[in-house]
Design a protein around this motif. Structure first.
Motif, PDB file in Angstrom:
ATOM      1  N   ARG A 339      19.806  41.795  27.990  1.00  0.00           N
ATOM      2  CA  ARG A 339      19.094  41.615  26.722  1.00  0.00           C
ATOM      3  C   ARG A 339      17.675  41.096  26.911  1.00  0.00           C
ATOM      4  NH1 ARG A 339      23.124  39.091  22.118  1.00  0.00           N
ATOM      5  NH2 ARG A 339      24.755  40.681  22.244  1.00  0.00           N
ATOM      6  N   ARG A 340      17.291  40.813  28.148  1.00  0.00           N
ATOM      7  CA  ARG A 340      15.960  40.289  28.466  1.00  0.00           C
ATOM      8  C   ARG A 340      15.750  38.895  27.856  1.00  0.00           C
ATOM      9  NH1 ARG A 340      16.505  43.949  31.522  1.00  0.00           N
ATOM     10  NH2 ARG A 340      14.922  45.489  32.128  1.00  0.00           N
ATOM     11  N   SER A 341      16.758  38.033  28.017  1.00  0.00           N
ATOM     12  CA  SER A 341      16.580  36.639  27.615  1.00  0.00           C
ATOM     13  C   SER A 341      15.531  35.988  28.504  1.00  0.00           C
ATOM     14  CB  SER A 341      17.912  35.879  27.739  1.00  0.00           C
ATOM     15  OG  SER A 341      18.904  36.436  26.911  1.00  0.00           O
ATOM     16  N   ASP A 342      14.982  34.858  28.041  1.00  0.00           N
ATOM     17  CA  ASP A 342      13.974  34.141  28.812  1.00  0.00           C
ATOM     18  C   ASP A 342      14.493  33.911  30.228  1.00  0.00           C
ATOM     19  OD1 ASP A 342      12.679  31.827  30.056  1.00  0.00           O
ATOM     20  OD2 ASP A 342      11.614  31.602  28.162  1.00  0.00           O
ATOM     21  N   PRO A 343      13.858  34.506  31.252  1.00  0.00           N
ATOM     22  CA  PRO A 343      14.434  34.479  32.602  1.00  0.00           C
ATOM     23  C   PRO A 343      14.488  33.099  33.231  1.00  0.00           C
ATOM     24  CG  PRO A 343      12.240  35.451  32.624  1.00  0.00           C
ATOM     25  CD  PRO A 343      12.613  35.278  31.189  1.00  0.00           C
ATOM     26  N   SER A 344      13.465  32.266  32.987  1.00  0.00           N
ATOM     27  CA  SER A 344      13.474  30.932  33.578  1.00  0.00           C
ATOM     28  C   SER A 344      14.610  30.093  33.017  1.00  0.00           C
ATOM     29  CB  SER A 344      12.133  30.236  33.340  1.00  0.00           C
ATOM     30  OG  SER A 344      11.103  30.889  34.036  1.00  0.00           O
ATOM     31  N   ARG A 345      14.763  30.137  31.695  1.00  0.00           N
ATOM     32  CA  ARG A 345      15.856  29.388  31.066  1.00  0.00           C
ATOM     33  C   ARG A 345      17.203  29.955  31.493  1.00  0.00           C
ATOM     34  NH1 ARG A 345      15.555  28.871  24.854  1.00  0.00           N
ATOM     35  NH2 ARG A 345      17.227  27.395  25.329  1.00  0.00           N
ATOM     36  N   LEU A 346      17.295  31.279  31.563  1.00  0.00           N
ATOM     37  CA  LEU A 346      18.549  31.918  31.955  1.00  0.00           C
ATOM     38  C   LEU A 346      18.956  31.489  33.366  1.00  0.00           C
ATOM     39  CD1 LEU A 346      20.576  34.017  30.830  1.00  0.00           C
ATOM     40  CD2 LEU A 346      19.250  35.785  32.014  1.00  0.00           C
ATOM     41  N   LEU A 347      17.985  31.439  34.264  1.00  0.00           N
ATOM     42  CA  LEU A 347      18.275  31.057  35.646  1.00  0.00           C
ATOM     43  C   LEU A 347      18.727  29.596  35.736  1.00  0.00           C
ATOM     44  CD1 LEU A 347      16.042  31.974  38.697  1.00  0.00           C
ATOM     45  CD2 LEU A 347      17.272  29.823  38.580  1.00  0.00           C
ATOM     46  N   GLY A 436      29.799  21.501  29.447  1.00  0.00           N
ATOM     47  CA  GLY A 436      29.891  22.103  28.119  1.00  0.00           C
ATOM     48  C   GLY A 436      28.523  22.373  27.521  1.00  0.00           C
ATOM     49  N   TRP A 437      27.600  21.412  27.669  1.00  0.00           N
ATOM     50  CA  TRP A 437      26.238  21.613  27.148  1.00  0.00           C
ATOM     51  C   TRP A 437      25.579  22.819  27.804  1.00  0.00           C
ATOM     52  CZ3 TRP A 437      21.481  22.102  29.293  1.00  0.00           C
ATOM     53  CH2 TRP A 437      20.383  22.074  28.427  1.00  0.00           C
ATOM     54  N   SER A 438      25.693  22.929  29.128  1.00  0.00           N
ATOM     55  CA  SER A 438      25.004  24.014  29.833  1.00  0.00           C
ATOM     56  C   SER A 438      25.560  25.378  29.441  1.00  0.00           C
ATOM     57  CB  SER A 438      25.113  23.803  31.346  1.00  0.00           C
ATOM     58  OG  SER A 438      26.462  23.820  31.773  1.00  0.00           O
ATOM     59  N   ILE A 439      26.884  25.481  29.317  1.00  0.00           N
ATOM     60  CA  ILE A 439      27.476  26.775  28.948  1.00  0.00           C
ATOM     61  C   ILE A 439      27.124  27.134  27.508  1.00  0.00           C
ATOM     62  CG2 ILE A 439      29.655  27.985  28.575  1.00  0.00           C
ATOM     63  CD1 ILE A 439      30.804  26.520  30.970  1.00  0.00           C
ATOM     64  N   LEU A 440      27.179  26.147  26.599  1.00  0.00           N
ATOM     65  CA  LEU A 440      26.812  26.417  25.209  1.00  0.00           C
ATOM     66  C   LEU A 440      25.343  26.785  25.082  1.00  0.00           C
ATOM     67  CD1 LEU A 440      28.807  23.634  23.302  1.00  0.00           C
ATOM     68  CD2 LEU A 440      29.256  26.099  23.322  1.00  0.00           C
ATOM     69  N   ALA A 441      24.474  26.086  25.820  1.00  0.00           N
ATOM     70  CA  ALA A 441      23.047  26.418  25.779  1.00  0.00           C
ATOM     71  C   ALA A 441      22.801  27.811  26.332  1.00  0.00           C
ATOM     72  CB  ALA A 441      22.257  25.379  26.575  1.00  0.00           C
ATOM     73  N   ARG A 447      22.776  34.778  22.912  1.00  0.00           N
ATOM     74  CA  ARG A 447      23.036  35.240  21.549  1.00  0.00           C
ATOM     75  C   ARG A 447      21.757  35.333  20.726  1.00  0.00           C
ATOM     76  NH1 ARG A 447      26.582  31.737  20.411  1.00  0.00           N
ATOM     77  NH2 ARG A 447      25.288  30.320  19.195  1.00  0.00           N
ATOM     78  N   SER A 448      20.786  34.476  21.000  1.00  0.00           N
ATOM     79  CA  SER A 448      19.548  34.467  20.210  1.00  0.00           C
ATOM     80  C   SER A 448      18.593  35.577  20.604  1.00  0.00           C
ATOM     81  CB  SER A 448      18.836  33.117  20.369  1.00  0.00           C
ATOM     82  OG  SER A 448      18.414  32.931  21.710  1.00  0.00           O
ATOM     83  N   THR A 449      18.892  36.289  21.705  1.00  0.00           N
ATOM     84  CA  THR A 449      18.046  37.403  22.124  1.00  0.00           C
ATOM     85  C   THR A 449      18.574  38.680  21.503  1.00  0.00           C
ATOM     86  OG1 THR A 449      17.687  36.287  24.237  1.00  0.00           O
ATOM     87  CG2 THR A 449      17.027  38.594  24.090  1.00  0.00           C
TER      88      THR A 449
END
Length: 469
Positions: A339-347, A436-441, A447-449
């Motif tokens: 989905r091309r989510s923000d790559p830095s945040r995704l990593l 839990g925080w990391s998986i939810l984030a 989901r927001s992408t």
């Protein structure tokens, strides 16, 4: 820092402090976010512009770095002057002496609990003889910490890096009882440096992350995140494979290829360890005096374990369950990549989720495992404070509790003291919260992408990996 760049960096840091906090939408308002906002306000109130300018000075950072390491040196000085070693270093020194004197190398001649790359720092600390082992280990740790701080701040030129550098120094200080005396104290700054250099020096970053993985296996989770979502994944994968092939070739030439992956099988045979999060219910059963549950010493591997009803079954199930969670996190990351989510945040979120799963679903638990989380949180704080303030505060609390557990209350914990067990329980609960925080984030990011954004930008979008160009 160049004198011409210093005022601009000061101004940038002051603007970060003085900028008003973003107002969350009504859907985001919660008790947790309000608590974090309150913590931020207290922090920003304490950090006046003059104090921020002082903290943002390269000279102050250097002095702070030196002051912390002088404290470390003074604490280690009795051992250094008498030629003794502390923590896990007696075992490391014995392994080094067995190899150098008796030509019996762990991981080559006998099965070993660590990856073969751990021999490099373990043997290097012995080049000055057994009496200087503690001093050389400290100097290695200090040198790698200096490299991490220098890289985080881009040699004093990056305003955001100062926050992360101070955070790294603070967490290093809190976790110093394990950071100074374990291999994690060496691998953590290697991972920080590798993540920061990923964008502009991908080969160097891959070499550092691969080296860290061959010293202690946990950085493999960070490598996995990088090769899954980073735009530099091809370079990283090729570099890592080449280095790993070289390691395997050297071990084969030394006649120890049969032991190359022995550290994996040695871990899989272990029972539930005292400090592992999954073991906590049985620790309380032992404290309550249940006759069929006990904390005992495993002399073969020098650790404390817990036996009780169901512990053998749970120990068998933890590894498959851990890999199941890892697979779910990787699937989520791949969806975000598509989905091309923000790559830095995704990593970073993916790496934190993977490492967190390694800890929470591991039947083995040790205080140095907290240093697996610290590098990712530190680099995350350097990229976006507001997005990473929750894990930063969690990491601070986890680190304080960990040091209280070991070494302060460790003997009472082994004896089943309720207060010590309560500290352990609180720490383990926070580890679960962190996961839990990391998986939810990560899930929220994916989901927001919008799916249409991924298909629309597939031809022209360019991912920007962690690090600063």
């Amino acid at each position: 820092m160049d004198a011409r760049t210093q005022p601009a960096c000061h101004l940038g840091f002051l603007r970060w402090r003085q900028a008003p906090l973003p107002v969350p939408s009504s859907a985001e308002v919660s008790a947790v976010s309000q608590l974090l906002d309150r913590a931020d306000r207290r922090l920003f109130h304490a950090l006046t512009p003059a104090r921020l300018a002082w903290l943002h000075s390269p000279r102050t950072l250097v002095l702070g770095f030196l002051a912390i390491h002088v404290v470390f040196l003074l604490a280690l000085l009795p051992a250094i002057l008498t030629g003794n070693v502390l923590g896990d270093l007696p075992l490391y020194r014995t392994w080094a002496e067995n190899g150098l004197v008796h030509h019996l190398w762990p991981g080559i001649d006998v099965l070993w609990v660590y990856p073969i790359g751990a021999l490099v720092p373990i043997v290097f600390a012995a080049i000055g003889g057994p009496l200087l082992y503690q001093l050389l280990w400290f100097l290695m740790t200090m040198a790698l910490n200096a490299i991490a701080v220098t890289t985080l701040t881009d040699r004093g030129r990056d305003a955001r890096g100062y926050r992360a550098a101070w955070l790294w120094l603070l967490l290093s200080f809190v976790l110093s009882p394990v950071g100074l005396l374990r291999l994690e104290g060496l691998t953590a700054p290697l991972v920080i440096t590798g993540l920061v250099l990923l964008s502009r020096r991908p080969i160097v970053a891959a070499a550092l992350l691969t080296a860290a993985t061959w010293i202690k296996v946990w950085p493999a989770a960070v490598m996995l995140a990088v090769v899954t979502v980073s735009s530099r994944r091809t370079v990283v994968a090729v570099t890592g494979a080449a280095m790993s092939g070289g390691v395997a070739l050297m071990v084969w030439a030394s006649g120890g290829i049969r032991f190359l992956t022995g550290f994996v099988t040695m871990q899989s045979d272990r029972a539930l360890q005292l400090e592992a999060p999954v073991t906590t219910p049985w620790v309380w059963l032992a404290v309550s005096g249940r006759p069929d549950t006990a904390i005992y010493q495993n002399y073969a591997i020098a650790t404390r374990e817990v036996a009780g009803p169901g512990t053998a079954i749970v120990a068998e199930l933890m590894t498959p369950l851990m890999f199941l969670v890892l697979a779910a996190v990787l699937t989520l990351m791949l969806v975000g990549l598509r989905r091309r989510s923000d790559p830095s945040r995704l990593l970073l979120l993916g790496a934190l989720s993977l490492v967190g799963a390694f800890i929470v679903f591991n039947k083995v638990g040790s205080p140095q495992y907290m240093l697996w989380l610290v590098p990712i949180v530190v680099v995350g704080a350097a990229t976006a404070w507001r997005q990473w303030r929750a894990p930063v505060y969690l990491m601070l609390a986890i680190s304080v509790l960990t040091t209280l557990i070991f070494p302060v209350f460790y003997l009472p914990l082994v004896d089943g003291d309720p207060f010590a067990v309560l500290l352990l329980t609180a720490r383990n609960v926070l580890l679960v919260v962190m996961l839990g925080w990391s998986i939810l984030a990560l899930a929220r990011l994916v989901r927001s992408t919008p799916r249409t954004l991924g298909s629309a930008t597939r031809s022209g979008a360019r991912t920007v990996p962690v690090g600063r160009d």
